[in-house]
Design a protein around this motif. Structure first.
Motif, PDB file in Angstrom:
ATOM      1  N   ILE A  25       0.844  -1.203   0.000  1.00 21.80           N
ATOM      2  CA  ILE A  25       0.000   0.000   0.000  1.00 21.80           C
ATOM      3  C   ILE A  25       0.877   1.250   0.000  1.00 21.80           C
ATOM      4  N   GLU A  26       1.901   1.270   0.853  1.00 19.35           N
ATOM      5  CA  GLU A  26       2.791   2.438   0.907  1.00 19.35           C
ATOM      6  C   GLU A  26       3.495   2.643  -0.424  1.00 19.35           C
ATOM      7  N   SER A  27       3.980   1.574  -1.022  1.00 17.29           N
ATOM      8  CA  SER A  27       4.669   1.689  -2.313  1.00 17.29           C
ATOM      9  C   SER A  27       3.741   2.244  -3.385  1.00 17.29           C
ATOM     10  N   ALA A  28       2.528   1.708  -3.457  1.00 17.58           N
ATOM     11  CA  ALA A  28       1.572   2.179  -4.459  1.00 17.58           C
ATOM     12  C   ALA A  28       1.187   3.630  -4.201  1.00 17.58           C
ATOM     13  N   CYS A  29       1.003   3.973  -2.948  1.00 18.32           N
ATOM     14  CA  CYS A  29       0.650   5.344  -2.568  1.00 18.32           C
ATOM     15  C   CYS A  29       1.768   6.309  -2.967  1.00 18.32           C
ATOM     16  N   ASN A  30       3.011   5.936  -2.681  1.00 19.33           N
ATOM     17  CA  ASN A  30       4.145   6.799  -3.026  1.00 19.33           C
ATOM     18  C   ASN A  30       4.293   6.973  -4.533  1.00 19.33           C
ATOM     19  N   ARG A  31       3.934   5.963  -5.300  1.00 26.53           N
ATOM     20  CA  ARG A  31       4.043   6.049  -6.766  1.00 26.53           C
ATOM     21  C   ARG A  31       2.863   6.783  -7.394  1.00 26.53           C
ATOM     22  N   SER A  32       1.795   6.964  -6.645  1.00 22.52           N
ATOM     23  CA  SER A  32       0.592   7.578  -7.215  1.00 22.52           C
ATOM     24  C   SER A  32       0.846   9.053  -7.516  1.00 22.52           C
ATOM     25  N   ASP A  33       0.022   9.594  -8.376  1.00 21.48           N
ATOM     26  CA  ASP A  33       0.179  10.999  -8.754  1.00 21.48           C
ATOM     27  C   ASP A  33      -0.790  11.905  -7.996  1.00 21.48           C
ATOM     28  N   ALA A  40       4.821  10.561   4.542  1.00 21.37           N
ATOM     29  CA  ALA A  40       4.286  10.327   5.893  1.00 21.37           C
ATOM     30  C   ALA A  40       2.856   9.796   5.826  1.00 21.37           C
ATOM     31  N   LEU A  41       2.041  10.377   4.954  1.00 24.62           N
ATOM     32  CA  LEU A  41       0.666   9.915   4.814  1.00 24.62           C
ATOM     33  C   LEU A  41       0.637   8.480   4.283  1.00 24.62           C
ATOM     34  N   CYS A  42       1.449   8.195   3.274  1.00 25.54           N
ATOM     35  CA  CYS A  42       1.499   6.843   2.703  1.00 25.54           C
ATOM     36  C   CYS A  42       1.965   5.831   3.750  1.00 25.54           C
ATOM     37  N   ARG A  43       2.935   6.212   4.570  1.00 19.98           N
ATOM     38  CA  ARG A  43       3.423   5.336   5.636  1.00 19.98           C
ATOM     39  C   ARG A  43       2.326   5.077   6.655  1.00 19.98           C
ATOM     40  N   CYS A  44       1.560   6.105   6.989  1.00 25.19           N
ATOM     41  CA  CYS A  44       0.457   5.956   7.944  1.00 25.19           C
ATOM     42  C   CYS A  44      -0.610   5.019   7.389  1.00 25.19           C
ATOM     43  N   ILE A  45      -0.988   5.215   6.138  1.00 26.88           N
ATOM     44  CA  ILE A  45      -2.005   4.366   5.515  1.00 26.88           C
ATOM     45  C   ILE A  45      -1.532   2.924   5.476  1.00 26.88           C
ATOM     46  N   ASP A  46      -0.256   2.720   5.164  1.00 27.96           N
ATOM     47  CA  ASP A  46       0.299   1.370   5.130  1.00 27.96           C
ATOM     48  C   ASP A  46       0.274   0.723   6.511  1.00 27.96           C
ATOM     49  N   SER A  47       0.522   1.521   7.530  1.00 28.11           N
ATOM     50  CA  SER A  47       0.493   1.009   8.896  1.00 28.11           C
ATOM     51  C   SER A  47      -0.913   0.527   9.265  1.00 28.11           C
ATOM     52  N   VAL A  48      -1.915   1.286   8.862  1.00 20.96           N
ATOM     53  CA  VAL A  48      -3.304   0.871   9.103  1.00 20.96           C
ATOM     54  C   VAL A  48      -3.592  -0.408   8.324  1.00 20.96           C
ATOM     55  N   ALA A  49      -3.110  -0.478   7.090  1.00 16.80           N
ATOM     56  CA  ALA A  49      -3.315  -1.682   6.273  1.00 16.80           C
ATOM     57  C   ALA A  49      -2.706  -2.904   6.947  1.00 16.80           C
ATOM     58  N   ASP A  50      -1.539  -2.736   7.544  1.00 12.73           N
ATOM     59  CA  ASP A  50      -0.889  -3.861   8.242  1.00 12.73           C
ATOM     60  C   ASP A  50      -1.769  -4.400   9.369  1.00 12.73           C
ATOM     61  N   ASN A  51      -2.565  -3.526   9.960  1.00  6.94           N
ATOM     62  CA  ASN A  51      -3.414  -3.930  11.087  1.00  6.94           C
ATOM     63  C   ASN A  51      -4.815  -4.385  10.680  1.00  6.94           C
ATOM     64  N   THR A  52      -5.202  -4.146   9.424  1.00  5.88           N
ATOM     65  CA  THR A  52      -6.576  -4.453   9.039  1.00  5.88           C
ATOM     66  C   THR A  52      -6.713  -5.406   7.856  1.00  5.88           C
ATOM     67  N   LEU A  53      -5.680  -5.521   7.030  1.00  2.90           N
ATOM     68  CA  LEU A  53      -5.746  -6.374   5.842  1.00  2.90           C
ATOM     69  C   LEU A  53      -4.626  -7.400   5.855  1.00  2.90           C
ATOM     70  N   ARG A  55      -1.693  -9.643   3.971  1.00  6.76           N
ATOM     71  CA  ARG A  55      -0.694  -9.214   2.976  1.00  6.76           C
ATOM     72  C   ARG A  55      -1.248  -9.347   1.557  1.00  6.76           C
ATOM     73  N   SER A  56      -1.950 -10.440   1.274  1.00  2.00           N
ATOM     74  CA  SER A  56      -2.495 -10.607  -0.081  1.00  2.00           C
ATOM     75  C   SER A  56      -3.595  -9.577  -0.352  1.00  2.00           C
ATOM     76  N   ASP A  82     -15.401 -11.512  -3.124  1.00  2.63           N
ATOM     77  CA  ASP A  82     -15.200 -10.098  -3.420  1.00  2.63           C
ATOM     78  C   ASP A  82     -15.970  -9.218  -2.439  1.00  2.63           C
ATOM     79  N   ASN A  83     -17.174  -9.635  -2.088  1.00  4.07           N
ATOM     80  CA  ASN A  83     -17.970  -8.853  -1.133  1.00  4.07           C
ATOM     81  C   ASN A  83     -17.318  -8.816   0.245  1.00  4.07           C
ATOM     82  N   GLU A  84     -16.763  -9.938   0.666  1.00  9.00           N
ATOM     83  CA  GLU A  84     -16.078  -9.982   1.966  1.00  9.00           C
ATOM     84  C   GLU A  84     -14.818  -9.126   1.933  1.00  9.00           C
ATOM     85  N   PHE A  85     -14.068  -9.215   0.830  1.00  8.02           N
ATOM     86  CA  PHE A  85     -12.877  -8.375   0.692  1.00  8.02           C
ATOM     87  C   PHE A  85     -13.279  -6.898   0.708  1.00  8.02           C
ATOM     88  N   TRP A  86     -14.322  -6.553  -0.032  1.00  7.27           N
ATOM     89  CA  TRP A  86     -14.734  -5.154  -0.116  1.00  7.27           C
ATOM     90  C   TRP A  86     -15.130  -4.618   1.260  1.00  7.27           C
TER      91      TRP A  86
END
Length: 102
Positions: A25-33, A40-53, A55-56, A82-86
């Motif tokens: 998530i952090e990598s994709a966020c940093n590459r986004s336009d 810092a924001l991308c790192r924060c979002i990635d940290s939340v992802a680590d706790n809620t999602l 790895r796949s 897909d519904n559960e993932f969403w």
């Protein structure tokens, strides 16, 4: 000799800074336009992802940065998986917004 090599590798892994390895998530966020994104924001979002999602799920969600249409396909999908993932992805987004907003 082999034990020494294993011990040295373990020490390097232990002492290496964890922040040096960005998650999907952090990598994709940093590459986004997106103008609002910052490291810092991308790192924060990635940290939340680590706790809620898993790895796949993070890798799957990271693809939404480059292919927003994929997010729409998943959101509209009739399959249970897909519904559960969403549902987990939405919970992640809500938590990331709560934790990472200024």
């Amino acid at each position: 000799m082999n034990r020494t090599l294993i011990s040295a590798a373990f020490l390097v892994a232990l002492l290496a800074p964890a922040a040096a390895v960005a998650g999907p998530i952090e990598s994709a966020c940093n590459r986004s336009d997106r103008q609002q994104s910052s490291r810092a924001l991308c790192r924060c979002i990635d940290s939340v992802a680590d706790n809620t999602l898993t790895r796949s799920e993070q890798r799957r969600a990271a693809r939404f940065f480059t292919d927003p249409d994929e997010a729409q396909r998943v959101r509209m999908s009739p399959t249970r998986g897909d519904n559960e993932f969403w549902a987990r992805y939405r919970a992640f987004g809500t938590e990331a917004q709560r934790v990472c907003s200024n």
